[in-house]
Design a protein around this motif. Structure first.
Motif, PDB file in Angstrom:
ATOM      1  N   SER A  42       3.879  -5.544  11.126  1.00 48.29           N
ATOM      2  CA  SER A  42       3.360  -4.838   9.946  1.00 48.29           C
ATOM      3  C   SER A  42       3.900  -5.433   8.656  1.00 48.29           C
ATOM      4  CB  SER A  42       3.690  -3.351  10.022  1.00 48.29           C
ATOM      5  OG  SER A  42       3.002  -2.746  11.086  1.00 48.29           O
ATOM      6  N   ARG A  45       2.176  -8.776   8.096  1.00 45.00           N
ATOM      7  CA  ARG A  45       0.814  -8.532   7.623  1.00 45.00           C
ATOM      8  C   ARG A  45       0.806  -8.147   6.149  1.00 45.00           C
ATOM      9  NH1 ARG A  45      -2.517  -3.182   8.485  1.00 45.00           N
ATOM     10  NH2 ARG A  45      -0.462  -2.592   7.813  1.00 45.00           N
ATOM     11  N   ALA A  46       1.761  -7.306   5.730  1.00 45.79           N
ATOM     12  CA  ALA A  46       1.859  -6.910   4.320  1.00 45.79           C
ATOM     13  C   ALA A  46       2.146  -8.131   3.445  1.00 45.79           C
ATOM     14  CB  ALA A  46       2.932  -5.843   4.142  1.00 45.79           C
ATOM     15  N   LEU A  49      -1.101 -10.179   3.131  1.00 46.77           N
ATOM     16  CA  LEU A  49      -2.042  -9.577   2.175  1.00 46.77           C
ATOM     17  C   LEU A  49      -1.562  -9.762   0.736  1.00 46.77           C
ATOM     18  CD1 LEU A  49      -2.976  -6.315   4.099  1.00 46.77           C
ATOM     19  CD2 LEU A  49      -4.414  -8.335   3.745  1.00 46.77           C
ATOM     20  N   GLU A  55      -4.686  -5.703  -1.905  1.00 42.63           N
ATOM     21  CA  GLU A  55      -3.951  -4.448  -1.827  1.00 42.63           C
ATOM     22  C   GLU A  55      -4.392  -3.694  -0.579  1.00 42.63           C
ATOM     23  OE1 GLU A  55      -4.127  -2.165  -5.400  1.00 42.63           O
ATOM     24  OE2 GLU A  55      -3.650  -3.894  -6.659  1.00 42.63           O
ATOM     25  N   GLU A  56      -3.457  -2.982   0.042  1.00 44.83           N
ATOM     26  CA  GLU A  56      -3.777  -2.215   1.255  1.00 44.83           C
ATOM     27  C   GLU A  56      -4.856  -1.162   0.969  1.00 44.83           C
ATOM     28  OE1 GLU A  56      -2.481  -2.126   4.527  1.00 44.83           O
ATOM     29  OE2 GLU A  56      -0.916  -3.615   4.331  1.00 44.83           O
ATOM     30  N   THR A  57      -4.808  -0.576  -0.243  1.00 45.21           N
ATOM     31  CA  THR A  57      -5.826   0.390  -0.664  1.00 45.21           C
ATOM     32  C   THR A  57      -6.204   0.071  -2.098  1.00 45.21           C
ATOM     33  OG1 THR A  57      -4.834   2.085   0.750  1.00 45.21           O
ATOM     34  CG2 THR A  57      -6.361   2.845  -0.939  1.00 45.21           C
ATOM     35  N   ASP A  58      -7.522  -0.038  -2.356  1.00 41.12           N
ATOM     36  CA  ASP A  58      -7.954  -0.372  -3.719  1.00 41.12           C
ATOM     37  C   ASP A  58      -8.059   0.882  -4.582  1.00 41.12           C
ATOM     38  OD1 ASP A  58     -10.433   0.868  -3.237  1.00 41.12           O
ATOM     39  OD2 ASP A  58     -11.492  -1.013  -2.935  1.00 41.12           O
ATOM     40  N   GLY A  63      -9.297   1.355   1.918  1.00 40.90           N
ATOM     41  CA  GLY A  63      -8.162   0.582   2.386  1.00 40.90           C
ATOM     42  C   GLY A  63      -8.341   0.113   3.814  1.00 40.90           C
ATOM     43  N   ILE A  64      -7.353  -0.618   4.263  1.00 41.10           N
ATOM     44  CA  ILE A  64      -7.350  -1.180   5.612  1.00 41.10           C
ATOM     45  C   ILE A  64      -6.582  -0.249   6.532  1.00 41.10           C
ATOM     46  CG2 ILE A  64      -6.472  -3.089   7.007  1.00 41.10           C
ATOM     47  CD1 ILE A  64      -6.793  -4.858   4.481  1.00 41.10           C
ATOM     48  N   ILE A  65      -7.179   0.071   7.692  1.00 44.00           N
ATOM     49  CA  ILE A  65      -6.453   0.804   8.717  1.00 44.00           C
ATOM     50  C   ILE A  65      -6.513   0.011  10.025  1.00 44.00           C
ATOM     51  CG2 ILE A  65      -6.788   3.070   7.673  1.00 44.00           C
ATOM     52  CD1 ILE A  65      -8.891   3.636   9.831  1.00 44.00           C
ATOM     53  N   PHE A 119      -8.761  -4.140  12.791  1.00 44.58           N
ATOM     54  CA  PHE A 119      -8.728  -3.340  11.560  1.00 44.58           C
ATOM     55  C   PHE A 119     -10.139  -3.071  11.066  1.00 44.58           C
ATOM     56  CE2 PHE A 119      -9.131  -7.576   9.846  1.00 44.58           C
ATOM     57  CZ  PHE A 119      -9.867  -7.435   8.687  1.00 44.58           C
TER      58      PHE A 119
END
Length: 141
Positions: A42, A45-46, A49, A55-58, A63-65, A119
């Protein structure tokens, strides 16, 4: 039950980072615990990105799950090994794809694990899967 077998082409990996095995990552068998490896995946992966400005959530709440995880362990790792995480993206579809990982010991190249995170993009305000943003796809096509 059949064993998980993962194999990815070498050219799938477009980013790498290194992370140390911490003493708190060691389990009762005195090697890297599977729960710690998942946390390290994790983090890698962060970093991937962030490197690509994703960004994980715009700001629109999409966002990406992670939808699934498969891990194939190939060798032990111990404190204070430095692990190299190579990361790529495969199998894009309308809603997401797969993050793929190759984990090796940084000093020897000895294989530690292969992993895959499925994802999708998710609209948190609507609580529904959302199409992959065009800007994300354009970065990695």
């Amino acid at each position: 039950m059949a064993r998980v077998q993962l194999s990815f082409p070498d050219d799938a990996f477009i980013f790498s980072t290194s992370l140390p095995v911490r003493i708190t990552d060691i389990n009762g068998a005195n090697h890297l615990g599977n729960d710690a490896l998942i946390s390290m995946l994790s983090e890698a992966r962060a970093q991937f990105l962030a490197h690509y400005g994703v960004e994980e959530t715009d700001r629109d709440g999409v966002g990406i799950i992670v939808t699934d995880l498969a891990t194939m362990y190939q060798g032990e790792s111990f404190y204070p090994d430095e692990l190299r995480f190579e990361i790529g993206l495969l199998d894009f579809n309308r809603y997401g794809g797969d993050f793929v990982f190759r984990v090796t010991k940084a000093d020897t190249g000895q294989a530690v694990a292969m992993a895959k995170y499925g994802f999708v993009f998710f609209d948190y305000s609507r609580r529904k899967v959302a199409p992959m943003p065009a800007a994300f796809r354009a970065k990695f096509d």
